[in-house]
Write an enzyme that holds these catalytic residues in place. Structure first.
Site, PDB file in Angstrom:
ATOM      1  N   ASP A 275       0.865  -1.170   0.000  1.00  0.00           N
ATOM      2  CA  ASP A 275       0.000   0.000   0.000  1.00  0.00           C
ATOM      3  C   ASP A 275       0.908   1.228   0.000  1.00  0.00           C
ATOM      4  O   ASP A 275       2.101   1.143   0.270  1.00  0.00           O
ATOM      5  CB  ASP A 275      -0.908  -0.015   1.230  1.00  0.00           C
ATOM      6  CG  ASP A 275      -2.150   0.857   1.061  1.00  0.00           C
ATOM      7  OD1 ASP A 275      -2.174   1.687   0.129  1.00  0.00           O
ATOM      8  OD2 ASP A 275      -3.086   0.709   1.865  1.00  0.00           O
ATOM      9  N   TRP A 276       0.328   2.383  -0.297  1.00  0.00           N
ATOM     10  CA  TRP A 276       1.109   3.612  -0.488  1.00  0.00           C
ATOM     11  C   TRP A 276       1.609   4.113   0.873  1.00  0.00           C
ATOM     12  O   TRP A 276       0.953   4.869   1.570  1.00  0.00           O
ATOM     13  CB  TRP A 276       0.240   4.659  -1.167  1.00  0.00           C
ATOM     14  CG  TRP A 276       0.258   4.636  -2.661  1.00  0.00           C
ATOM     15  CD1 TRP A 276       0.459   5.702  -3.487  1.00  0.00           C
ATOM     16  CD2 TRP A 276       0.049   3.526  -3.546  1.00  0.00           C
ATOM     17  NE1 TRP A 276       0.395   5.325  -4.818  1.00  0.00           N
ATOM     18  CE2 TRP A 276       0.144   3.992  -4.881  1.00  0.00           C
ATOM     19  CE3 TRP A 276      -0.182   2.164  -3.358  1.00  0.00           C
ATOM     20  CZ2 TRP A 276       0.013   3.172  -5.996  1.00  0.00           C
ATOM     21  CZ3 TRP A 276      -0.319   1.333  -4.459  1.00  0.00           C
ATOM     22  CH2 TRP A 276      -0.220   1.845  -5.753  1.00  0.00           C
TER      23      TRP A 276
END
Length: 780
Positions: A275-276
């Site tokens: 995920d970012w």
């Protein structure tokens, strides 16, 4: 002379690079190993790190990483020397999230706003969800994106989770089957999905650091099962690892989660991306099996190179991850002749949205007032009647060309609204939006423009205004709206419960209209559950519209007028109060503690801030309410129709490794409609404690005319009857007699049948055991 020498040097360097590119292998589906061998360590490190935050990734080797699609979430690094393309990753999952307008262009790039995850799950219709997925996949491809970041497959552990609108259900089987259908639909358009957030990401508060502490059994049976079903049934191209820790280890750095469970136990062959997130232990992420670090930072590239050179990260681990990214590249539209048009058929997709939303809308209450008859004009109350919420906020928000609100939807169905009331609300909405923009604090996440549509404050109406509206109208419709989104969980008092101002509105409208013999209908415009018990008796009908996408007003009007017979059923339990969920005792509700801790620098971990104990164990949602006999507002799988259905006697047959359940369903009413049949299984007593019954299959009939019947056959693999045996690290279905209950919802069983099953076992890896003590809920 010096300038001439510099020019000659540049030309010579360029010639060498060109010659190198000409002799280097160019990536295709048949030469991945050759390309891997030709890559330098620097090129490999570049490929493992997303290029979203970098202006350049290696000069002539990487090329400039100009995002080909403005507003897309991120890109991978291209390596031109080897013909490795840049892949574009777009947020989802309720549609493609990109910027709708581009500098210097009059053309727009809007995307269709499809129903949110909770709406799709309420259809219980995998064929319809697959059709929605196919439309989303088409827009992904036509707008030059390669992977859409969805679906979201986390469990509705608690109704206060801010991101429940993106997720499907409290039940892992329903979650997995709907997710698999979505993935099949998207990937039929030859673009990829990224199933997220793997795993146990069931809260937004402190999501980047919180340690989710749970038993191996709860993890396997509840939180991983939906992912497992989707991986086994639909082969998603990618998986997105979550921010949080699981039993003390970051999911993104857990080899046990990303390699041993995902690949060894389940056989996943695709690519994993983070995920970012910000900078973490990049070497640990690579070793764990995170192939792609997103969004990507230049220091991560250097870190990989240095760790390999110093022996702290193996070349073999790097090569494994590089190979998986290359495999993704050769599957991508970029390498398979795709010619994006930037012009998907938004009109056709709007029709799919309208149909799927209508099928997901749930009729919670109806005292004979729906479908509407002889109603020409309504008094439309509630700010969200006029500022309709088509989806939630954050990365799940979609930039849509329009949203059909309640006024437009009803007018399209031939029903007008009272003039004065409509004018009051429309002018207020206009004012409130301008004021919000003037007051917007862009440093706050929930006020950033990209966050999406906020819920505007409700307004008070005088008794006189309501009385005058009653004189004009044939019925009253009140819309209660709720908004939630990424990065924050829901408030108990303001977002789960009805506010005092909303209660006042319901009471005043109910008093006036019911005294006049005119019906009162409440529409809930929310991606998740709200409290209903305290006020539902004041309404003649209650409709759960969810956040149904851009065509929402039309879909609701289709239900209200009887154009569509409601067939949606809730994919989660509706409790009397949020506190009735045992997980609420271990769910963050006061994040001021977190801020205070940060300010004071406390070192000791704080419960429900730094860590969350899943003491409810496997008793999530109906598994708790049904087993422990706790009253609910609406049970799991509940939903009303305008018609009625009769069930025949079910039959059960064991056929090898499967159990076949058959039942005949007949439309016994006067209206054409669809019915959802749910199969719950009760296991024989054994050493393992199990819930009273668990959903093991479901099916939806075709649209049956009055008097028409259909026989549904549902196949349940014996493997799906197993519970997780922690002591022996295995799935275990004990030998004995199993009861198969055919039901309209978990509390409305229409028939049962029994079958004797032989013992089934399946060994797994022994991983992710809790490191801290848990006080697990047990049956008495």
């Amino acid at each position: 002379m010096m300038e001439i020498k510099k020019t000659l040097l540049v030309l010579a360097t360029g010639a060498v690079m060109t010659a190198s590119a000409q002799t280097a292998p160019q990536l295709n589906a048949n030469n991945i190993e050759q390309v891997l061998k030709a890559m330098t360590l620097k090129e490999k490190a570049i490929l493992l790190v997303g290029a979203t935050n970098q202006t350049e990734t290696g000069g002539a080797m990487g090329g400039y990483t100009k995002n080909l699609v403005p507003g897309a979430a991120g890109v991978t690094a291209p390596i031109q020397r080897l013909g490795i393309p840049m892949l574009v990753l777009a947020d989802g999952p309720a549609g493609v999230r990109i910027e709708p307008k581009r500098d210097g262009q009059t053309k727009t790039y809007y995307c269709t706003g499809f129903p949110v995850g909770s709406t799709l799950a309420s259809t219980w219709n995998t064929e319809l969800v697959e059709e929605v997925g196919k439309a989303i996949g088409n827009e992904t491809r036509e707008y030059n994106c390669d992977v859409i970041l969805g679906p979201g497959v986390n469990i509705h552990r608690n109704p206060l989770c801010g991101r429940n609108f993106e997720y499907y259900s409290e039940d892992p089987l329903l979650t997995g089957r709907i997710a698999a259908a979505y993935i099949r639909g998207v990937q039929s358009e030859n673009v990829g999905t990224s199933i997220k957030h793997y795993a146990v990401n069931s809260q937004e508060s402190d999501r980047t650091k919180v340690d989710e502490r749970l038993s191996q059994r709860a993890m396997r049976e509840i939180y991983l099962r939906g992912f497992e079903i989707a991986v086994r049934e639909s082969d998603p191209w990618t998986v997105m690892s979550s921010y949080n820790k699981i039993n003390g280890v970051f999911a993104q750095e857990s080899r046990e989660l990303l390699t041993e469970i995902l690949r060894t136990d389940w056989g996943f062959k695709g690519m994993v991306m983070t995920d970012w997130t910000g900078l973490r232990n990049t070497a640990a992420q690579v070793h764990a099996g995170n192939d792609l670090m997103m969004p990507g930072y230049g220091s991560q590239t250097e870190d990989i190179i240095n760790k390999v050179k110093t022996g702290k990260l193996s070349k073999e681990d790097v090569d494994i991850c590089v190979r998986r990214i290359l495999e993704l590249c050769v599957r991508s539209p970029k390498m398979n002749g795709a010619k994006p048009s930037d012009a998907p058929d938004l009109k056709a997709h709007a029709a799919i949205t309208r149909q799927s939303a209508a099928e997901g809308i749930v009729l919670l209450k109806n005292e004979g007032v729906l479908p509407l008859k002889d109603v020409k004009k309504v008094a439309l109350f509630g700010v969200n009647s006029y500022d309709f919420l088509h989806c939630g906020c954050g990365s799940g928000n979609v930039n849509v060309p329009y949203v059909i609100d309640m006024v437009q939807g009803l007018r399209n169905a031939g029903i007008s609204t009272t003039n004065t009331l409509t004018e009051i609300y429309q002018k207020y909405v206009e004012y409130a939006k301008v004021k919000f923009e003037a007051d917007r604090e862009t440093t706050k996440w929930f006020q950033m423009p990209m966050f999406g549509k906020v819920k505007l404050p409700e307004i008070e109406l005088s008794p006189r205004c309501i009385s005058e509206s009653c004189q004009e109208a044939d019925a009253a419709i009140i819309t209660i709206g709720r908004q939630a989104g990424e990065g924050m969980d829901r408030s108990l008092e303001e977002e789960f419960n009805i506010t005092p101002l909303e209660r006042q509105l319901i009471d005043r409208v109910s008093d006036v209209f019911r005294q006049a013999g005119k019906p009162v209908i409440v529409v809930i415009n929310s991606g998740s559950v709200v409290e209903t018990v305290s006020w539902r008796d004041r309404a003649d009908a209650v409709i759960m519209a969810w956040q149904p996408g851009e065509e929402g007003g039309n879909s609701i009007a289709d239900i209200m007028t009887g154009k569509v017979c409601p067939s949606g059923k809730v994919p989660m339990t509706w409790p009397v109060t949020a506190a009735d969920h045992p997980s609420t005792a271990n769910f963050p509700q006061d994040m001021t503690l977190y801020s205070y801790k940060e300010m004071k620098g406390w070192g000791a971990p704080i419960k429900n801030v730094d860590y969350t104990n899943h003491d409810e164990d496997i008793y999530v949602g109906y598994r708790y309410f049904d087993t422990f006999g706790k009253p609910v507002a609406y049970p799991f799988g509940y939903g009303l129709s305008y018609t009625s259905f009769g069930y025949g006697k079910p039959s059960v047959k064991v056929n090898g490794s499967n159990v076949e359940v058959s039942v005949s369903v007949k439309n016994t009413g006067d209206v054409e409609g669809k019915e959802i049949v749910q199969v719950y299984v009760s296991a024989p007593k054994s050493a393992l404690e199990v819930p009273a019954k668990e959903l093991k299959s479901f099916a939806k009939t075709r649209s049956l005319k009055p008097g028409e019947s259909q026989t549904l056959k549902m196949v349940i693999p014996v493997r799906d009857l197993a519970s997780y045996d922690e002591q022996n690290s295995q799935w275990l279905a004990p030998a004995g007699e199993y009861t198969f209950s055919v039901a309209s919802n978990i509390s409305d069983v229409r028939g049962t049948a029994k079958a004797k099953i032989k013992e089934y076992t399946e060994k797994t890896t022994n991983v992710l055991a809790p490191r801290e003590p848990l006080n697990l809920l047990k049956q008495k």
